[in-house]
Scaffold this motif. Sequence first.
Motif, mmCIF file in Angstrom:
data_model
loop_
_atom_site.group_PDB
_atom_site.id
_atom_site.type_symbol
_atom_site.label_atom_id
_atom_site.label_comp_id
_atom_site.label_asym_id
_atom_site.label_seq_id
_atom_site.Cartn_x
_atom_site.Cartn_y
_atom_site.Cartn_z
ATOM 1 N N GLY A 9 -8.115 50.989 -9.958
ATOM 2 C CA GLY A 9 -8.904 49.774 -10.063
ATOM 3 C C GLY A 9 -10.001 49.798 -11.110
ATOM 4 N N CYS A 10 -10.315 50.948 -11.670
ATOM 5 C CA CYS A 10 -11.380 51.044 -12.678
ATOM 6 C C CYS A 10 -10.848 51.043 -14.108
ATOM 7 N N THR A 11 -9.565 51.265 -14.272
ATOM 8 C CA THR A 11 -8.982 51.332 -15.608
ATOM 9 C C THR A 11 -8.686 49.920 -16.102
ATOM 10 N N ASN A 12 -9.058 49.643 -17.355
ATOM 11 C CA ASN A 12 -8.844 48.339 -17.979
ATOM 12 C C ASN A 12 -8.092 48.507 -19.297
ATOM 13 N N ILE A 13 -7.481 47.407 -19.747
ATOM 14 C CA ILE A 13 -6.888 47.409 -21.085
ATOM 15 C C ILE A 13 -8.041 47.491 -22.073
ATOM 16 N N ASP A 14 -7.950 48.424 -23.014
ATOM 17 C CA ASP A 14 -9.017 48.616 -23.999
ATOM 18 C C ASP A 14 -8.689 47.872 -25.284
ATOM 19 N N PHE A 42 -8.979 52.154 -20.907
ATOM 20 C CA PHE A 42 -10.313 52.737 -20.854
ATOM 21 C C PHE A 42 -10.759 52.769 -19.399
ATOM 22 N N ARG A 43 -11.279 53.919 -18.978
ATOM 23 C CA ARG A 43 -11.820 54.070 -17.623
ATOM 24 C C ARG A 43 -13.200 54.694 -17.755
ATOM 25 N N PRO A 44 -14.239 54.045 -17.196
ATOM 26 C CA PRO A 44 -15.592 54.598 -17.294
ATOM 27 C C PRO A 44 -15.680 55.982 -16.632
ATOM 28 N N ALA A 45 -16.588 56.795 -17.150
ATOM 29 C CA ALA A 45 -16.787 58.133 -16.598
ATOM 30 C C ALA A 45 -17.399 58.037 -15.206
ATOM 31 N N ASP A 46 -17.013 58.951 -14.363
ATOM 32 C CA ASP A 46 -17.576 59.072 -13.013
ATOM 33 C C ASP A 46 -17.492 57.777 -12.193
ATOM 34 N N ALA A 47 -16.508 56.950 -12.480
ATOM 35 C CA ALA A 47 -16.360 55.699 -11.733
ATOM 36 C C ALA A 47 -15.688 55.974 -10.395
ATOM 37 N N VAL A 48 -16.160 55.317 -9.375
ATOM 38 C CA VAL A 48 -15.560 55.421 -8.052
ATOM 39 C C VAL A 48 -14.783 54.130 -7.841
ATOM 40 N N CYS A 49 -13.476 54.272 -7.621
ATOM 41 C CA CYS A 49 -12.656 53.071 -7.522
ATOM 42 C C CYS A 49 -11.426 53.334 -6.676
ATOM 43 N N THR A 50 -10.684 52.277 -6.434
ATOM 44 C CA THR A 50 -9.461 52.416 -5.647
ATOM 45 C C THR A 50 -8.428 53.206 -6.437
ATOM 46 N N GLU A 51 -7.581 53.893 -5.721
ATOM 47 C CA GLU A 51 -6.533 54.666 -6.384
ATOM 48 C C GLU A 51 -5.217 53.911 -6.432
#
Length: 165
Positions: free
Chosen positions: A62-67, A85-94
């Motif tokens: 859930g944290c990864t987006n099209i860059d 692109f996925r932000p560093a240390d992001a907490v999100c759904t798997e």
Amino acid sequence: MLVAAGCGGTEPEPTATPLPPSDEPVSQPVTGTANIESIQILLLESFPIQVNARLRGVLPDGCTNIDQINTEKSVSEFTISVTTFRPADAVCTEAEVPFDEVVALDVLNLDAGTYNVTANGVSGSFTFDVDNRIQEEPEPEPEPSPTTEPSDPESAAITGIVWHD
């Protein structure tokens, strides 16, 4: 008798100095390549014909987006690269997250023929039966402008009917 006197004791221990807060992330963001599951080539009803590539796939969480979506064109091939692109240390759904992106292809002035489209390893193709060019209409020849004096005085004539009230 000798007596040695001194200041006994230990040296003070150094204390840790806290680091000032920083705007930089603790770890680096995660970049990658999007997982493309299918590509659909859409020929729009227009002339010149417009072509879109519809890309469907899934993102890993859930944290990864099209860059970025980049398109390169060679003689008869379009290569599309889709990065994530996925932000560093992001907490999100798997859970995987589906995506659907439409990419316009630059097909103006292409010759008739078959063209391949590849997006992150998934391929499709389309065919033009005719050249995809705008037909330019020829410019009309300018009409001669009227002159006050004829170019050949002996060939001048006045014709017509004169009405008088």
